[in-house]
Motif scaffolding. Sequence first.
Motif, PDB file in Angstrom:
ATOM      1  N   HIS A 499       0.831  -1.203   0.000  1.00 26.30           N
ATOM      2  CA  HIS A 499       0.000   0.000   0.000  1.00 26.30           C
ATOM      3  C   HIS A 499       0.864   1.252   0.000  1.00 26.30           C
ATOM      4  CE1 HIS A 499       0.922  -0.070   4.305  1.00 26.30           C
ATOM      5  NE2 HIS A 499       0.635   1.205   4.300  1.00 26.30           N
ATOM      6  N   ARG A 500       2.177   1.051   0.048  1.00 24.08           N
ATOM      7  CA  ARG A 500       3.078   2.215   0.080  1.00 24.08           C
ATOM      8  C   ARG A 500       3.698   2.439  -1.288  1.00 24.08           C
ATOM      9  NH1 ARG A 500       6.914   1.149   5.118  1.00 24.08           N
ATOM     10  NH2 ARG A 500       8.237   2.455   3.798  1.00 24.08           N
TER      11      ARG A 500
ATOM     12  N   MET B   1       5.920  10.646   3.770  1.00 20.18           N
ATOM     13  CA  MET B   1       5.893   9.330   3.117  1.00 20.18           C
ATOM     14  C   MET B   1       5.051   8.350   3.940  1.00 20.18           C
ATOM     15  SD  MET B   1       9.179   7.324   1.619  1.00 20.18           S
ATOM     16  CE  MET B   1       9.670   6.486   3.111  1.00 20.18           C
ATOM     17  N   ALA B   2       4.422   7.450   3.240  1.00 26.62           N
ATOM     18  CA  ALA B   2       3.523   6.500   3.915  1.00 26.62           C
ATOM     19  C   ALA B   2       4.298   5.619   4.893  1.00 26.62           C
ATOM     20  CB  ALA B   2       2.814   5.634   2.880  1.00 26.62           C
ATOM     21  N   GLU B   3       3.622   5.280   5.971  1.00 23.06           N
ATOM     22  CA  GLU B   3       4.241   4.443   6.988  1.00 23.06           C
ATOM     23  C   GLU B   3       3.585   3.069   7.010  1.00 23.06           C
ATOM     24  OE1 GLU B   3       5.092   7.043  10.734  1.00 23.06           O
ATOM     25  OE2 GLU B   3       3.254   7.795   9.806  1.00 23.06           O
ATOM     26  N   LEU B 111      -0.749   6.154   6.934  1.00 21.53           N
ATOM     27  CA  LEU B 111      -0.573   4.900   6.199  1.00 21.53           C
ATOM     28  C   LEU B 111      -0.524   5.125   4.692  1.00 21.53           C
ATOM     29  CD1 LEU B 111      -3.062   2.685   8.264  1.00 21.53           C
ATOM     30  CD2 LEU B 111      -0.588   2.946   8.575  1.00 21.53           C
ATOM     31  N   SER B 112      -1.199   6.174   4.253  1.00 27.78           N
ATOM     32  CA  SER B 112      -1.192   6.458   2.823  1.00 27.78           C
ATOM     33  C   SER B 112      -1.615   7.899   2.616  1.00 27.78           C
ATOM     34  CB  SER B 112      -2.158   5.509   2.088  1.00 27.78           C
ATOM     35  OG  SER B 112      -2.302   5.881   0.734  1.00 27.78           O
ATOM     36  N   GLU B 113      -0.908   8.591   1.745  1.00 26.93           N
ATOM     37  CA  GLU B 113      -1.290   9.957   1.425  1.00 26.93           C
ATOM     38  C   GLU B 113      -2.276   9.959   0.259  1.00 26.93           C
ATOM     39  OE1 GLU B 113       2.932  11.941   2.876  1.00 26.93           O
ATOM     40  OE2 GLU B 113       2.502  11.745   0.737  1.00 26.93           O
TER      41      GLU B 113
END
Lengths: 599, 599
Positions: A499-500, B1-3, B111-113
Amino acid sequence: MAESMAGLSRSHRCTEVSRENIGEKVTVMGWVQKRRNLGSLIFVDLRDRSGLLQLVFDEDTLADDDYEKANSLRNEYVIAAEGEVQKRSAAINENLKTGDIEIKVTKLRILSESKTPPFPVDDQQTVKDELRLKYRYLDLRRPNLQKNLLIRSQVTKTARDFLAEEGFLEIETPILGKSTPEGARDYLVPSRVHPGSFYGLPQSPQLFKQLLMCSGVDRYYQIAKCFRDEDLRADRQPEFTQIDMELSFVDVDDVIDVNERLLKRVFKDVLNVDVQIPMKRLTYQEAMDRFGSDKPDTRFGMELVNVSETVSGCDFMVFKGALENGGSVRGLNARGLGDLGRKKIDAFVDFAKEFGAKGLAYIQLKEDGSVKSSFAKFMKEEEMTALIDAMEGKPGDLLLFAADKDSVVYDVLGNLRLEIGKKYDMIDESLYNFLWVTEFPLLEWNEEQNRYTAMHHPFTMPMEEDLEYIDTDPGKVRAKAYDIVLNGTELGGGSVRIHRDDIQKAMFKSLGFTEEDANERFGFLLEAFQYGVPPHAGLAYGLDRLVMWMTGEDSIRDVIAFPKVKDASCLMTQAPGGVVTVQLDELGIEIKENDTNEE
Amino acid sequence: MAESMAGLSRSHRCTEVSRENIGEKVTVMGWVQKRRNLGSLIFVDLRDRSGLLQLVFDEDTLADDDYEKANSLRNEYVIAAEGEVQKRSAAINENLKTGDIEIKVTKLRILSESKTPPFPVDDQQTVKDELRLKYRYLDLRRPNLQKNLLIRSQVTKTARDFLAEEGFLEIETPILGKSTPEGARDYLVPSRVHPGSFYGLPQSPQLFKQLLMCSGVDRYYQIAKCFRDEDLRADRQPEFTQIDMELSFVDVDDVIDVNERLLKRVFKDVLNVDVQIPMKRLTYQEAMDRFGSDKPDTRFGMELVNVSETVSGCDFMVFKGALENGGSVRGLNARGLGDLGRKKIDAFVDFAKEFGAKGLAYIQLKEDGSVKSSFAKFMKEEEMTALIDAMEGKPGDLLLFAADKDSVVYDVLGNLRLEIGKKYDMIDESLYNFLWVTEFPLLEWNEEQNRYTAMHHPFTMPMEEDLEYIDTDPGKVRAKAYDIVLNGTELGGGSVRIHRDDIQKAMFKSLGFTEEDANERFGFLLEAFQYGVPPHAGLAYGLDRLVMWMTGEDSIRDVIAFPKVKDASCLMTQAPGGVVTVQLDELGIEIKENDTNEE
């Protein structure tokens, strides 16, 4: 001539009638399994979905024309009979649920006559498959296939109940989808509205279920038809069914947990079999090392032993060469087979060769204490002793060795293990051994294309601890992918998805995809990922295979109502078939001249 | 940035948190609906499938980097938040299930942009359909569509539960079937294994479900994908879903009974609406005579009145001509519309003409007692009085008349009735008026083909009492066919099937089929019928339409996760699309040159 049912109403299915109904008037309907005359009595075994029930027609008490009708009954006639339940006048049949009762018929209607069927409707298996499949509607009348349809229906019902309780929504995804460049085996469907354009039938709902996660659905499931246009192996169907699911905000353990409980429930409710959970787990590497397979049958032992170190100093060229080329030497201890004759051992060698082995080295530890080996002459005595020790060899054991690169050794010994296990009855058929195989490699090297390809699919999440290798040593990266294995068959599999954005980019790079490539292949999913994608994961089962195991059948054909045969045709309907030109005209296509179709 | 999510585990969905959790630590995950800053506090509305929950980030107590992250949140970011449930610090929101609580966040992960979405994710309907469908995964995040998906899932779940309890087995029939000469609108699927041959996608599982009855399955159901390749009307889809069933050893009343209980259960369990059963029934003829429609909306009156006899002696040529040509004169009494202006009445006339009327005669009975009529001058006064009496006309009423052959009169007045009912708010939208329409004509005359065609399908059973006419006056024969109608929409329909050879032969004769024709069309079913066929009957619902009614939507698109648009394309995936020539080569087809594709 056939009569109407009007005025009669079925009161019971055949085996719903029991001793408790003795003296009652009932109406039953079904197929004539058998008629036999005995003096002034006619006995008929009536069959419906539930089973058999005996009818008796008495010339002395029945109306003349009804008796005449009864006398005309032949196998597979469909009848309705009204009468009184009584204790059996003749001998009790212990094998029948209704073996102690019968219906003394007072009224008979012949609802439909039957020609003599091309084969008898029973579970004797002497009829050719082709004939059965041509007359599938007759074949399906057999108690065994009726039972399979029932179990399949119960499996889907139980699975749906469980998944609904767990918060999954049933959502349908399109059958008329988009064919992708990846979809070399997509069935194509020409479009009338857009002549020259084609839909693709889905090989799985993968992209759509990921889109549903992007849509906030959270938990999705579908019992979905999937399609693959390929040369059919013995037990594949061009259309097959998956229990397909996807979950948001979960990791590997969550998916495994919900699926263990699903399987436990299905086996309990349908078969009354208790499945122990949590189930065993093996990593891919451990499965390969111990069983030579990523779907090990753990119902028996005979695990692989890596003896590479033990033989590392020996001069036997087969071993030495394998080790020098970066391969390994591994062995199986087939306990109790030490006294097999030469021919049987040769058969193992031939079998091994089918899987790419150049040969198979062996040591026979005979019951009498003598040792016979195909390669002793190349080994020092202490080397042989060390090797036998490493294999825990005892008198009566047969030790078998393969030496090659790992992939060949695994394949040879993994299959040989199964072959020996089956041939020599080492497998306890009463067991249901479930097993998760985890930590699959993310990528596998494709020699042909000279690049890595995704082992599962390009959206599979790497394990966090391996992320550092994705640029430098992609082959080393393990994936958050998992398979559920039952008795050596893969029932299903899935993965956590990426998902990243950063990881997805690195993944595409490992696969050698440019941004353009990726967009062409997965454009709309990648676009969706730009608008907030939750961590998500999923799994899909092959329903046909699951039901095959649960019914104890050897072929998925036996658990599908209207299956196709190896060439993807249906023997009953003769599909696929020709169509008229005007239909093709509207679709903007034409059939190519024969010369291009030559084999 | 996504984690990554690692280490966090969702404890609740948003609206699963309530006052009862105050003081507890929870972890929630979802999409940012809105962020607003208020001094040192940041408020975020978090959205998941269940609804909204307020998060609060406090600069004074939160770790600096988490506060910074909170400050960077934008709509549709996906986040995970851990924190303590507390009473709302700010004003309570009565409109929200979680309106009196909030989470004081102690840990935040992005978790997501998300890019700025092309339209806001809410139920305001100002966005163009095309844009919504292109970004369907965003559109589906709207609470309204989430609700629709949930209801659809609940409908199928409840239907499956009920049908399983009633002894129906869920059985899958093939998607890759045989295209028949009847199937002019079949989607075709070229076969790779048999180049030049095609499968047909099923328009319904009709033949297979009848074969299952021949197989002794007794009760079958399937929630089945069906396909029709035709120009799409406003609210059709190239693939659609049926709740399909078939039962053996039953007659009309049995099918109606089980389906009434099915509908009652679904409406109760899903909507908590009580449906009264037994439902009303109308024969086809009565439905046409009273409502001018075989799927009448009975939520309001304004029924048709046959005034043919009343006007039989008059000299008004429109009436006289219709009657002389075997037609009829019928009227509607639009109560309360007697004082409508000329323009509005002219609009009715134009509307009637769209349905084939040459005109529309009317009488305005004004509130002031005056009468205005388009045709009074052609009528004697007593004829007018008789006509008004026959229509039960009172001051304030508007009487509308059509005169033509019956089929036109029904069509015109039936549609006009609906138009007026809707336009002048005569319909109680809170009602669910179910209705069975029965005794459909078996055959209808096809002017084009100069023969009878089957109104339902060629296996529909005639009514026993009409069997005598099947050779002599086939048009008079009524069928054991039935439709289930809800509020003027056909939800489903079915029939008892012919199981008797003699009747089937007579039916084919009426249809003008030779034995050869019949075999070419239905060969394998007719063959199956020779081996003992039970009396059987069935019904199929349009699931999409049923759910549309239950959700109160105006379009079936709103109850399908990934619908197609009018030209049968998918705006999100761009299906159908082009394919590469090598794929077509393998299928033995090629795309025709453009000249043949010209419109």
